[in-house]
Design a protein around this motif. Structure first.
Motif, PDB file in Angstrom:
ATOM      1  N   LYS A  20     -89.980   4.195  -9.604  1.00 35.04           N
ATOM      2  CA  LYS A  20     -88.929   4.460  -9.724  1.00 35.04           C
ATOM      3  C   LYS A  20     -88.507   5.930  -9.731  1.00 35.04           C
ATOM      4  N   PHE A  21     -89.662   7.457 -10.133  1.00 37.39           N
ATOM      5  CA  PHE A  21     -89.171   8.223 -10.170  1.00 37.39           C
ATOM      6  C   PHE A  21     -89.526   8.939  -9.296  1.00 37.39           C
ATOM      7  N   ARG A  22     -89.162   8.691  -7.993  1.00 35.75           N
ATOM      8  CA  ARG A  22     -89.651   9.925  -7.353  1.00 35.75           C
ATOM      9  C   ARG A  22     -89.354   9.389  -5.655  1.00 35.75           C
ATOM     10  N   ASP A  23     -89.076  10.001  -4.533  1.00 29.28           N
ATOM     11  CA  ASP A  23     -88.561  10.138  -3.395  1.00 29.28           C
ATOM     12  C   ASP A  23     -89.107   9.018  -2.949  1.00 29.28           C
ATOM     13  N   SER A  24     -89.042   8.597  -1.982  1.00 21.34           N
ATOM     14  CA  SER A  24     -90.106   7.097  -1.350  1.00 21.34           C
ATOM     15  C   SER A  24     -90.758   7.825  -0.514  1.00 21.34           C
ATOM     16  N   ALA A  25     -89.963   8.935   0.420  1.00 17.02           N
ATOM     17  CA  ALA A  25     -90.550   9.672   1.720  1.00 17.02           C
ATOM     18  C   ALA A  25     -91.783  10.398   0.802  1.00 17.02           C
ATOM     19  N   ASN A  26     -92.722  11.083   2.217  1.00 20.65           N
ATOM     20  CA  ASN A  26     -93.813  11.507   1.804  1.00 20.65           C
ATOM     21  C   ASN A  26     -93.956  12.629   2.753  1.00 20.65           C
ATOM     22  N   PRO A  27     -94.006  14.033   2.283  1.00 18.68           N
ATOM     23  CA  PRO A  27     -94.055  14.411   1.141  1.00 18.68           C
ATOM     24  C   PRO A  27     -92.300  14.720   0.359  1.00 18.68           C
ATOM     25  N   THR A  28     -92.071  14.651  -0.846  1.00 18.85           N
ATOM     26  CA  THR A  28     -91.155  13.703  -1.626  1.00 18.85           C
ATOM     27  C   THR A  28     -90.128  14.983  -1.216  1.00 18.85           C
ATOM     28  N   SER A  29     -89.293  15.064  -1.730  1.00 17.41           N
ATOM     29  CA  SER A  29     -87.768  15.926  -1.570  1.00 17.41           C
ATOM     30  C   SER A  29     -87.183  16.522  -3.098  1.00 17.41           C
ATOM     31  N   TRP A  30     -87.424  14.562  -4.340  1.00 21.87           N
ATOM     32  CA  TRP A  30     -87.872  15.298  -5.565  1.00 21.87           C
ATOM     33  C   TRP A  30     -87.714  14.403  -6.087  1.00 21.87           C
ATOM     34  N   THR A  31     -88.563  14.678  -7.458  1.00 25.60           N
ATOM     35  CA  THR A  31     -89.558  13.843  -8.438  1.00 25.60           C
ATOM     36  C   THR A  31     -88.529  14.380  -9.634  1.00 25.60           C
ATOM     37  N   GLY A  32     -88.760  12.913 -10.442  1.00 25.96           N
ATOM     38  CA  GLY A  32     -88.092  12.727 -11.318  1.00 25.96           C
ATOM     39  C   GLY A  32     -89.015  13.354 -12.673  1.00 25.96           C
ATOM     40  N   MET A  33     -87.784  13.266 -14.229  1.00 30.19           N
ATOM     41  CA  MET A  33     -88.437  13.715 -14.729  1.00 30.19           C
ATOM     42  C   MET A  33     -88.151  13.005 -16.039  1.00 30.19           C
ATOM     43  N   ASP A  34     -87.140  12.775 -16.373  1.00 34.56           N
ATOM     44  CA  ASP A  34     -86.951  11.862 -17.583  1.00 34.56           C
ATOM     45  C   ASP A  34     -85.003  11.101 -17.181  1.00 34.56           C
ATOM     46  N   ALA A  35     -84.958   9.302 -17.442  1.00 39.97           N
ATOM     47  CA  ALA A  35     -83.729   8.972 -17.804  1.00 39.97           C
ATOM     48  C   ALA A  35     -82.992   9.905 -18.441  1.00 39.97           C
ATOM     49  N   TRP A  36     -81.790   9.346 -17.843  1.00 38.72           N
ATOM     50  CA  TRP A  36     -80.817  10.078 -18.511  1.00 38.72           C
ATOM     51  C   TRP A  36     -79.656   8.863 -19.052  1.00 38.72           C
ATOM     52  N   VAL A  37     -79.587   8.172 -19.828  1.00 40.07           N
ATOM     53  CA  VAL A  37     -78.562   6.512 -19.755  1.00 40.07           C
ATOM     54  C   VAL A  37     -77.123   7.186 -20.822  1.00 40.07           C
ATOM     55  N   ALA A  38     -76.092   5.698 -20.168  1.00 37.66           N
ATOM     56  CA  ALA A  38     -74.929   5.843 -20.797  1.00 37.66           C
ATOM     57  C   ALA A  38     -75.566   5.067 -22.155  1.00 37.66           C
ATOM     58  N   SER A  39     -74.090   5.374 -23.121  1.00 40.78           N
ATOM     59  CA  SER A  39     -73.918   5.021 -24.391  1.00 40.78           C
ATOM     60  C   SER A  39     -72.336   4.746 -24.598  1.00 40.78           C
ATOM     61  N   ILE A  40     -72.413   4.203 -25.735  1.00 42.10           N
ATOM     62  CA  ILE A  40     -71.252   4.560 -26.535  1.00 42.10           C
ATOM     63  C   ILE A  40     -71.577   5.526 -27.976  1.00 42.10           C
ATOM     64  N   CYS A  41     -70.949   6.136 -28.187  1.00 45.50           N
ATOM     65  CA  CYS A  41     -70.694   7.062 -29.368  1.00 45.50           C
ATOM     66  C   CYS A  41     -69.717   6.272 -30.234  1.00 45.50           C
ATOM     67  N   VAL A  42     -70.167   5.831 -31.649  1.00 47.75           N
ATOM     68  CA  VAL A  42     -68.571   5.194 -32.449  1.00 47.75           C
ATOM     69  C   VAL A  42     -69.221   5.934 -33.746  1.00 47.75           C
ATOM     70  N   ASN A  43     -68.479   6.810 -34.066  1.00 43.51           N
ATOM     71  CA  ASN A  43     -68.204   7.050 -35.278  1.00 43.51           C
ATOM     72  C   ASN A  43     -67.061   6.292 -36.299  1.00 43.51           C
ATOM     73  N   THR A  44     -68.663   5.660 -37.143  1.00 45.47           N
ATOM     74  CA  THR A  44     -68.796   4.712 -37.912  1.00 45.47           C
ATOM     75  C   THR A  44     -67.341   4.949 -39.438  1.00 45.47           C
ATOM     76  N   VAL A  45     -67.007   5.845 -39.621  1.00 53.12           N
ATOM     77  CA  VAL A  45     -66.278   6.003 -40.465  1.00 53.12           C
ATOM     78  C   VAL A  45     -65.192   6.406 -39.962  1.00 53.12           C
ATOM     79  N   GLU A  46     -64.947   7.011 -38.850  1.00 52.88           N
ATOM     80  CA  GLU A  46     -63.510   7.509 -37.968  1.00 52.88           C
ATOM     81  C   GLU A  46     -62.761   5.496 -37.603  1.00 52.88           C
ATOM     82  N   ALA A  47     -64.148   4.934 -37.269  1.00 52.41           N
ATOM     83  CA  ALA A  47     -63.441   3.395 -36.699  1.00 52.41           C
ATOM     84  C   ALA A  47     -63.192   2.454 -38.002  1.00 52.41           C
ATOM     85  N   ALA A  48     -63.979   2.873 -39.420  1.00 54.17           N
ATOM     86  CA  ALA A  48     -63.604   1.945 -40.198  1.00 54.17           C
ATOM     87  C   ALA A  48     -62.036   2.293 -41.086  1.00 54.17           C
TER      88      ALA A  48
END
Ligand SMILES: Nc1ncnc2c1ncn2[C@@H]1O[C@H](COP(=O)(O)OP(=O)(O)O)[C@@H](O)[C@H]1O
Ligand SMILES: [Mg+2]
Lengths: 569, 366, 347
Positions: free
Chosen positions: C119-147
Motif C-alpha cells: 500500500k505504501f509504494r508505487d505499483s509500477a516497477n521501478p517505483t516512482s515514489w515510496t511511502g514513509m508514514d500515514a497521515w490521518v485526519a482527525s478532529i481536535c476537540v478542546n474539552t474546556v472550550e467545548a464544555a
C-alpha cells in the motif's frame, strides 16, 4: 533649427556645450538610476500587466481574466470589502490622529515629547503585531473579549482596529507638520475679533491645514488598502484585495488571477497617489507664503482635556504593544500562563527559525546602506546635473513612482519579471539581492523626497564654485554635501532599515528557504497556528527597530554637538 | 588698464534662450585686461545670465566668448579660467575658513606648507588674518564675503566674476567693502566683472559700466560718460536722477519747451522741425544764480515744493506749459537763503545747453 | 580636520559595504554534495530528519525547502520546466502521483523497497515514489472550550452538521492545505460525490473560518481559540503532549489519510546523492524515526504505539483511492473554491 523658433539667432550656429568629466559622470549616474528604475519598477510592472492578459500557458487572451474576475463573486466582493475597510479605518485614524496632533501643537499640556514618542512606536512594528495583540485581547481566549459584545474579532472589526494602530503615526506626522506651520497672525486676528475657540477652529484652523488633512487621508487610505499583514492575521473569512493576491498566488499558484487582482488593487493606489501629489504641490506653495509660527497659550480646561485624551491614546498604544510582549512570554495561553521563553524557540516552529531573524537584520543593513547610497547619490545627480532636462525629468518621475505601487503588487511583479527563464537577471531570484532590491524600491519615494528636501536647502552654487576651482564635483559631494546632509542621510537609512525589518507585503513572494525573513516568519508561524511565537518574532523586530532608533537618536545628538560650530539649526 | 588693443575678453553676438524666452539678445562686448567692469541694470535684465555664460555655468544658445585669445564658447566651467563670488557667498559651511580658502589649492596637490602660506597670505589680503580656524557661520556677512573673495582669488584666476557680491550686506558695510574690493582689484590687477543693480556701486567702483536692459546692452562707458552722456532715455533714467521734459524741435539747433526757446550746444541730426522730443537734464544742472535777461535758455517756473535733503534742497518747479510739467532742481542751502527761494515763489531758471540731452520720442520713453 | 576624516571614513565604509553586498548577494553554492529537498514535513522534525540521515551520510548536506503540502505541490508544478528540487522527501502521495502524471518523477526503486507494505509504494516497477508514514485526519476537540459552550463531543463526521456547532469549527482550506484536501477527498469517497458536497454544504454553515495551513485548526483548538478543529492526528497528539486539554476524535465513518512519500525529481544533477537519500528514506532506521511521530509507517512490524495517538487509527483509515484523488484534484478544488471560498459569497 527653424527661423521661427529662434528669431534672433536665425542662421547662427547654436553652441553645443562640451561636456566636462563631471557632466559625464553625473549623466552616467543618472542613467544608472534610470536603468535601476526601469529594471526595478517599470519592467516588472509591465510583465505583471501582460501576465494579467495571459492564460496559464502564456497565450494572450485580452481581458478574459478580468471577465472571469468580475464574474466570480468570491473575488470581486473583495473590492467592496477593501474599500469599506479603507474608508472606515481612514475616518477613524484621521479623527484620532487629528485630535492627538492638535493636542501636541495647540495645547500647553505636559509630556508632549513623551506622547509623541509613544505615538510613533507603531512604526517600529510589523503590521501583524496589532492584529496578534487583538487576538489576545478579543479572541476566544481574549482577556477583554466581552467588550466586543459578542462580535467576532476575526473580520472587519479586527482589521479596522489593527489598521488604525498601524496607520496612526503616519497620519500623525503629516498632521503635526500641517498644524505647526499655521500662521500665528491669523489666530491673533481671530482672537482680537473675539471669535470663540470653536469658531476659530472652523474658520482658521481647518482651512489652514486643508492640504495636510487631504494628504493624510490619502496616505492612510493607501496604507490600509494595500496592507496585507493585518487582514491576513485577523481577517478571518473577510477577504480583501491584498489577501486575495496572496491566496491566488501562494495558495493556488494562480499567477494570472493574482496579476488581475494586482491590477485591481493598483488602480485605487495610483489614484490616491495622484491626488496626494497634486495636494503636496499646493501645500508647498502655501508653506512658503507662511510667516509667524503659532504659539500655544496655556488654557487650563482645554489643556486638561487634551492631556487626558493623549494619555488615553498613549495608554492604548502601549497596551497593544505590551500585550504582544506579554503574550510572547506566556508558555501556553490560556492553559499555562507561566512565563517562559518557549515561544522564542523559533527553530522548532514552522516559519523560519532564528535564521530568519538574522536574515532580516542582514537584509535591513544591506537595504539601509546600499539604498541610502543609491537614493541619496541619485537624488543629488538628478538635482545638480546640468542640462539633460528631459532625462532628469523622467527619472524624477520614476523616483516618485514606487510610492504608487502596493508592496504585494511589486513583489508579484518581481516574480513575473525576475523569475522569467529568459531574464538574464534570473540568477538573483531567490537570493538576498532580490529582497534588497525590492525593499529599496518599495521605499524609494519617501527616501528620495527626504534627500531632495535636504539637497534643495544646500546653496545651489557649491557645484559652480567647485567647478571654478577645478575641484571635481565628487570631492565636493563627499567633503561638503554628504557631511552637511548627514542628518537627512541618517534619517533615510533609519527609515529604510526599520521598513526592511517590518515589511511583509513585497517580500512574502520573494523569500527563499535560505533568505527567510523575521516578518515573513512571524506571518507563517501565525499561519501555522503558532500565534504566540509569531508575537515573539514581532517583539524581536520591534526590539531591533527600537534599538536602532535609539542609537540613531543618541548619535544624532552627539553629531549635533560636534557640528554645532558650523551647523545653524 | 593695459593699452594693448587686443581685448582680454571678447563676447560676440551672445544670445541665451530659456525655452521661448530670450534672456540675452545678441550681446557683444569687449573687456580689456585689468579692467573693472560692472554690469548694471534692473533686476531681470540678464546680467547674471551674461555672467554665467562667461563662466560657462549656463552656456549661451549662440554667439561666442573668447578669453585671452582662446575661444571658450562651449567649454565647461572647469576648463575655463575664472574665480567667482556669489551673492550667497556659497561658503562650505562644514569647512573652516582656511579650508574654504584653500579648497581649490588642495585639489592641485600643492604641498601642505605652500597651501598654508598661500591661505594666510590671502586672509591677510582680505583683512582677516588669524580667523582661519573659524567656521563661516561664526562670521559676519561682510567677513563671509571677504572669505568668498579670498577663495575665488586663491588659484590666481585670470578673470574674477562677482555676482551682486554686496547686496546681502547692510548699507554701511557695503560702502566700506566697495572701497576695499576696488583697492584689492587695483592691487592685483585681475580683470574683474561685477554684476550689480545698484548704480551708486557701479559708479564708484567700475572703470567701465555696461548698462543692460531687457537682455541687451544699452550703453558701455566710463561712469562719467554714463552719467553725463547717457545715450538712451533708459540709461538716463536708470543712472542718477533725471528730468524728462517734453519739447518740440524749432530749428536744427533749438527747441521749445512750453513758451521758452531753448538753444542747443550742437545741431540735431535726423530730427525734423516740428517733431516732438524729450529733453533730459539732471536736477543739479539747473541754474538760478546770475540770471540776466540776456542769458540763454531761461525758463519761467513756480516753486511748488521745496524738500530739504540734508546737504541741499530739491525743488519741484512747475513750468509754464499746458501740461504744467514739473522740473526738479537741486539748490544748495546757501543759494536758497540768498535768493530767498520758497514755495509759491516764481523764479527763472536756466537750462545750460551743454547739460541737455535730447532724445527723439521714437526712441521711447524711459 | 575631524570632519574630513569622518566623511572620508563614511564614504569608504559605504563603498566597502556596497562591494561586499554585491559579492554576497550574487552568492555561491559552497558544497558540491548538497541536495535541495522539498518537503511538507512539520518544521519541528526537519532538523531531526536531517541529522539522523547525516549520521549515516555525513557528506550529503540537506537544504530544506519547506511549506505546506499545497504550496510545495504548486511550487513543484510551477517549476516544471526549470526544476529547483533534487528530491522530495515527505510530501503527500497524491501530490507525488500528480507530479508523476506530469512526468516529473525519476523512476527508481530504492534498495529494500520490497520490504515496504505494498500500500505504501508505487505499483509500477521501478517505483516512482515510496511511502514513509500515514497521515490521518482527525478532529481536535478542546474539552474546556467545548464544555464552556456545552458542545457534545462529536463521534462522527455527520455530528458536525448539528447547528450547535455553528461558528465553533475550523478546518483547513483544501486549496492550500494537504490535510484539507485529504478531508475533502475522503468525504467524497465516503459519502459519494453528491453526498460529499451536501455534507460540506452543511458543514460550511458551522465553519467559523478556513485556515491556510492544516495544522492551524488543531493548534487553534489547543489554545482554546476555537472548540473544534478539523486537522490531523499527529498534530493533535503533539499539542496534547504539550498539555493542551484536547480530545483527538477519530470519526466513526472512517478517516481520510494520505501518506508522506519520497520521490526523485527527473533531471536532477545530483542523482547519486538523491538515490542515497531515497534508499535511506525507506530504511528501518528511517521508519523507526517516522514512528516517533506517526502511528502508522510504511515498513510493517516497525510501528509502536505513539503517545496520545488514538490507537484505533489504523482500523479507521478508509480504503483511499489515491489515483482517483490525484486525477480529480484540480476539479475538486475548483468546485470547493466556487462553493466556500468566501464567507461573503452570497449563497
Ligand atoms: N534658468 C532659467 N530658466 C528660465 N528663465 C530664466 C532662467 N534664468 C534666468 N531666467 C530669466 O532670464 C531673465 C534674466 O535673468 P537674470 O540674468 O538672472 O537677471 P538679472 O539681471 O537680475 O541677473 C529673467 O527674466 C529670468 O527670469
Ligand atoms: Mg542676478
Amino acid at each position: 533649427m527653424s527661423d521661427v523658433a529662434l528669431p534672433v539667432t536665425a542662421g547662427i550656429a547654436v553652441i553645443k556645450p562640451k561636456l566636462s568629466r563631471d557632466d559625464r559622470i553625473m549623466r552616467g549616474f543618472i542613467v544608472m538610476v534610470g536603468v535601476w528604475m526601469v529594471i526595478a519598477v517599470l519592467l516588472p510592472l509591465y510583465f505583471m500587466l501582460s501576465k494579467s492578459a495571459e492564460d496559464h500557458d502564456g497565450n494572450f487572451i485580452g481581458l478574459a481574466n478580468f471577465q472571469e474576475y468580475f464574474s466570480t463573486p468570491a473575488l470581486f466582493y473583495s473590492i467592496e470589502n477593501s474599500f469599506f475597510i479603507a474608508i472606515v479605518s481612514t475616518i477613524i485614524t484621521i479623527t484620532l490622529a487629528f485630535q492627538f496632533a492638535y493636542a501636541l501643537t495647540r495645547s500647553t499640556m505636559p509630556g508632549k515629547g513623551l506622547f509623541k514618542t509613544i505615538a510613533l512606536i507603531p512604526i517600529l512594528a510589523p503590521s501583524l503585531l496589532p492584529a496578534i495583540s487583538f487576538v489576545y485581547f478579543f479572541g476566544q481566549q481574549g482577556i477583554i473579549k466581552e467588550l466586543l459584545l459578542g462580535n467576532e474579532i476575526y473580520g472587519p472589526i479586527g482589521i479596522i482596529m489593527g489598521e488604525v494602530f498601524y496607520t496612526f503615526p503616519h497620519a500623525l506626522m503629516i498632521l503635526i507638520t500641517a498644524l505647526s506651520t499655521a500662521d500665528g497672525r491669523l489666530y491673533e486676528a481671530a482672537l482680537s475679533l473675539r471669535a470663540s475657540r470653536v469658531k476659530i477652529f472652523f474658520t482658521v484652523t481647518l482651512p489652514g491645514i486643508k492640504y495636510g488633512l487631504i494628504s493624510a487621508v490619502f496616505v492612510v487610505f493607501t496604507l490600509v488598502i494595500t496592507d496585507f499583514g493585518i487582514p491576513k492575521v485577523i481577517g478571518g473569512q473577510f477577504n480583501v484585495l491584498a489577501t486575495d493576491i496572496y491566496k491566488q498566488v501562494i495558495g493556488q499558484q494562480n499567477f494570472e488571477m493574482g496579476a488581475v487582482v494586482s491590477v485591481v488593487l493598483l488602480i485605487p493606489a495610483v489614484l490616491a497617489f495622484i491626488v496626494d501629489r497634486i495636494v503636496q504641490r499646493k501645500q508647498v506653495a502655501l508653506l512658503t507664503a507662511r510667516a509667524v509660527p503659532y504659539e500655544a497659550k496655556p488654557a487650563r480646561g482645554f489643556d486638561t482635556v487634551m492631556f487626558v485624551y493623549s494619555a488615553i491614546i498613549g495608554f492604548l498604544i502601549l497596551a497593544i504593544l505590551g500585550m504582544a510582549i506579554y503574550a510572547s512570554f506566556v508558555t501556553f495561553w490560556p492553559y499555562n500562563m507561566a512565563f517562559s521563553l518557549n515561544n522564542y524557540d523559533f527553530d522548532v516552529m514552522d516559519g523560519g527559525g532564528w535564521d530568519s531573524f538574522s536574515n532580516s537584520i542582514t537584509m535591513a543593513l544591506y537595504t539601509a546602506v546600499i539604498g541610502t547610497t543609491i537614493i541619496f547619490t541619485g537624488a543629488y545627480m538628478v538635482e545638480k546635473a546640468k542640462g539633460f532636462g528631459a532625462v532628469r525629468g523622467s527619472i524624477q518621475f520614476l523616483c516618485i513612482l514606487p510610492m504608487a505601487v502596493p508592496g504585494m503588487v511589486l513583489g508579484l511583479a518581481y516574480i513575473f519579471f525576475f523569475n522569467h527563464p529568459d531574464n538574464p537577471l534570473n540568477f538573483i531570484y531567490g537570493t538576498m539581492a532580490i529582497l534588497v532590491i525590492c525593499t529599496i524600491t518599495h521605499f524609494y519615494t519617501v527616501s528620495h523626497m527626504t534627500a531632495m528636501t535636504a539637497l534643495k536647502q544646500m546653496d545651489p552654487e557649491f557645484e559652480a564654485v567647485s567647478a571654478s576651482l577645478k575641484v571635481p564635483f565628487f570631492k565636493t559631494f563627499i567633503q561638503v554635501t554628504v557631511p552637511v546632509c548627514l542628518p537627512a542621510i541618517l534619517d533615510i537609512s533609519i527609515y529604510l532599515f526599520v521598513n526592511a525589518m517590518t515589511t511583509v507585503s513585497a517580500v512574502i513572494f520573494l523569500y527563499s528557504t535560505e533568505t527567510n525573513l523575521a516578518s515573513v516568519a512571524a506571518l507563517n508561524m501565525d499561519d501555522a497556528g503558532d500565534v504566540a511565537p509569531a508575537a515573539a518574532m514581532c517583539v524581536m523586530i520591534v526590539f531591533v527597530s527600537a534599538t536602532v532608533r535609539i542609537f540613531h537618536a543618541i548619535f544624532t545628538r552627539g553629531m549635533a554637538r560636534r557640528s554645532q560650530l558650523w551647523r545653524q539649526r | 588698464m593695459s593699452d594693448t588693443n587686443e581685448p582680454y575678453l571678447q563676447i560676440r553676438g551672445v544670445t541665451k534662450m530659456f525655452g521661448d524666452f530670450t534672456a540675452l539678445k545678441d550681446v557683444s562686448l569687449e573687456i580689456f585686461e585689468g579692467e573693472f567692469v560692472c554690469f548694471l541694470g534692473p533686476s531681470g535684465c540678464g546680467k547674471t545670465t551674461l555672467l554665467r555664460a562667461i563662466a560657462g555655468l549656463d552656456i549661451q544658445t549662440s554667439g561666442s566668448v573668447e578669453q585671452g585669445g582662446k575661444d571658450i564658447s562651449n567649454l565647461p566651467p572647469s576648463e575655463r579660467d575664472f574665480g567667482i563670488v556669489f551673492q550667497s557667498y556659497a561658503l562650505f559651511p562644514n569647512l573652516s575658513i582656511s579650508r574654504n580658502v584653500g579648497y581649490g589649492l588642495e585639489n592641485r596637490k600643492a604641498p601642505k606648507a605652500e597651501i598654508n602660506a598661500r591661505v594666510s597670505e590671502l586672509l591677510e589680503l582680505v583683512g582677516m588674518p588669524e580667523q582661519g580656524e573659524k567656521y563661516p557661520a561664526q562670521l559676519s556677512g561682510g567677513q563671509q564675503q571677504r572669505v568668498a573673495l579670498a577663495r575665488a582669488l586663491a588659484t590666481k584666476p585670470g578673470l574674477l566674476l562677482l555676482d551682486e557680491p554686496l547686496s546681502a550686506l547692510d548699507a554701511k558695510v557695503r560702502v566700506h567693502l566697495r572701497h576695499e574690493i576696488k583697492q584689492l582689484q587695483h592691487k592685483l590687477g585681475v580683470t574683474t566683472i561685477m554684476v550689480t543693480h545698484d548704480q551708486e556701486e557701479a559708479l564708484t567702483m567700475a572703470d567701465r559700466i555696461v548698462v543692460m536692459n531687457e537682455g541687451s546692452i544699452d550703453q558701455v562707458g566710463t561712469p562719467l560718460e554714463i552719467y553725463r552722456r547717457p545715450t538712451s532715455p533708459f540709461v538716463a533714467d536708470f543712472v542718477g536722477t533725471m528730468n524728462f521734459l517734453k519739447a518740440t524741435v524749432t530749428t536744427s539747433d533749438s527747441i521749445r519747451i512750453g513758451d521758452a526757446d531753448i538753444g542747443l550746444e550742437s545741431a540735431l541730426d535726423d530730427m525734423a522741425t516740428g517733431s516732438s522730443v524729450t529733453v533730459c537734464i539732471r536736477p543739479e544742472d539747473v541754474i538760478v544764480r546770475d540770471i540776466e535777461s540776456e542769458t540763454d535758455n531761461i525758463i519761467d517756473t513756480v516753486v511748488v515744493d521745496l524738500e530739504f535733503l540734508g546737504s541741499f534742497y530739491r525743488a519741484m518747479l512747475k513750468l509754464n506749459d499746458q501740461k504744467g510739467s514739473i522740473l526738479l532742481a537741486d539748490f544748495s542751502i546757501n543759494l536758497v537763503r540768498d535768493i530767498g527761494i520758497e514755495e509759491g515763489k516764481s523764479i527763472q531758471v536756466c537750462l545750460p545747453a551743454r547739460r541737455l540731452r535730447i532724445f527723439s520720442d521714437s526712441e521711447g520713453e524711459p | 580636520m575631524f570632519i574630513k576624516m569622518k566623511s572620508f571614513k563614511i564614504s569608504k565604509l559605504i563603498a566597502t559595504t556596497a562591494a561586499l553586498a554585491f559579492v554576497a548577494s550574487v552568492g555561491f553554492k559552497a558544497h558540491a554534495e548538497t541536495l535541495t529537498v522539498y518537503t511538507a514535513v512539520e518544521a519541528e522534525d526537519l532538523k531531526k530528519y536531517a541529522s539522523r540521515f547525516n549520521e549515516d551520510h555525513p557528506d550529503i548536506e540537506i537544504k530544506w525547502v519547506r511549506d505546506s503540502t499545497g504550496i510545495v505541490t504548486a511550487k513543484l508544478l510551477a517549476e516544471k520546466n526549470n526544476p529547483k528540487a533534487d528530491i522530495v522527501w515527505g510530501l503527500a502521495a497524491t501530490s507525488l502521483m500528480l507530479l508523476g502524471n506530469e512526468g516529473m518523477l525519476e523512476p527508481y526503486s530504492p534498495k529494500g523497497v520490497e520490504k515496504l507494505d505494498p500500500k505504501f509504494r508505487d505499483s509500477a516497477n521501478p517505483t516512482s515514489w515510496t511511502g514513509m508514514d500515514a497521515w490521518v485526519a482527525s478532529i481536535c476537540v478542546n474539552t474546556v472550550e467545548a464544555a464552556k459552550y456545552s458542545l457534545p463531543t462529536p463521534t462522527k463526521w455527520r455530528d458536525l452538521l448539528n447547528p450547535v456547532y455553528k461558528g465553533h469549527v475550523i478546518m483547513p482550506n483544501p486549496n492550500s492545505s494537504g490535510t484539507g484536501f485529504l478531508d475533502v477527498s475522503s468525504w467524497l469517497q465516503l459519502f459519494g460525490e453528491g453526498g460529499g458536497w451536501t455534507f460540506m454544504d452543511g458543514l460550511h454553515e458551522n465553519i467559523a473560518r478556513y485556515t491556510h495551513s492544516g495544522s492551524k485548526p488543531c493548534k487553534l483548538a489547543a489554545s482554546g481559540e476555537i472548540p473544534i478543529g478539523i486537522s490531523f492526528a499527529f498534530r493533535g497528539a503533539k499539542s496534547k503532549a504539550k498539555g493542551a486539554p484536547l480530545d483527538i476524535i477519530i470519526p466513526e465513518e472512517g478517516i481520510g489519510w494520505d501518506m508522506e512519500a519520497t520521490a526523485i525529481i527527473k533531471g536532477t544533477p545530483n542523482m547519486k546523492a538523491a538515490m542515497t537519500l531515497a534508499d535511506w528514506s525507506i530504511s528501518r532506521k528511517a521508519n523507526e524515526m517516522y514512528n516517533e511521530g506517526y502511528a502508522v509507517v510504511a515498513m510493517p512490524g516497525v510501528a509502536k504505539a505513539v503517545e496520545f495517538f488514538p490507537p484505533e487509527v489504523a482500523t479507521k483509515m478508509i480504503d483511499n483511492d489515491f489515483a482517483w484523488a490525484a486525477q480529480n484534484r484540480k476539479r475538486i478544488l475548483a468546485e470547493w473554491q466556487g462553493r466556500y471560498d468566501s464567507k461573503s459569497d452570497p449563497k
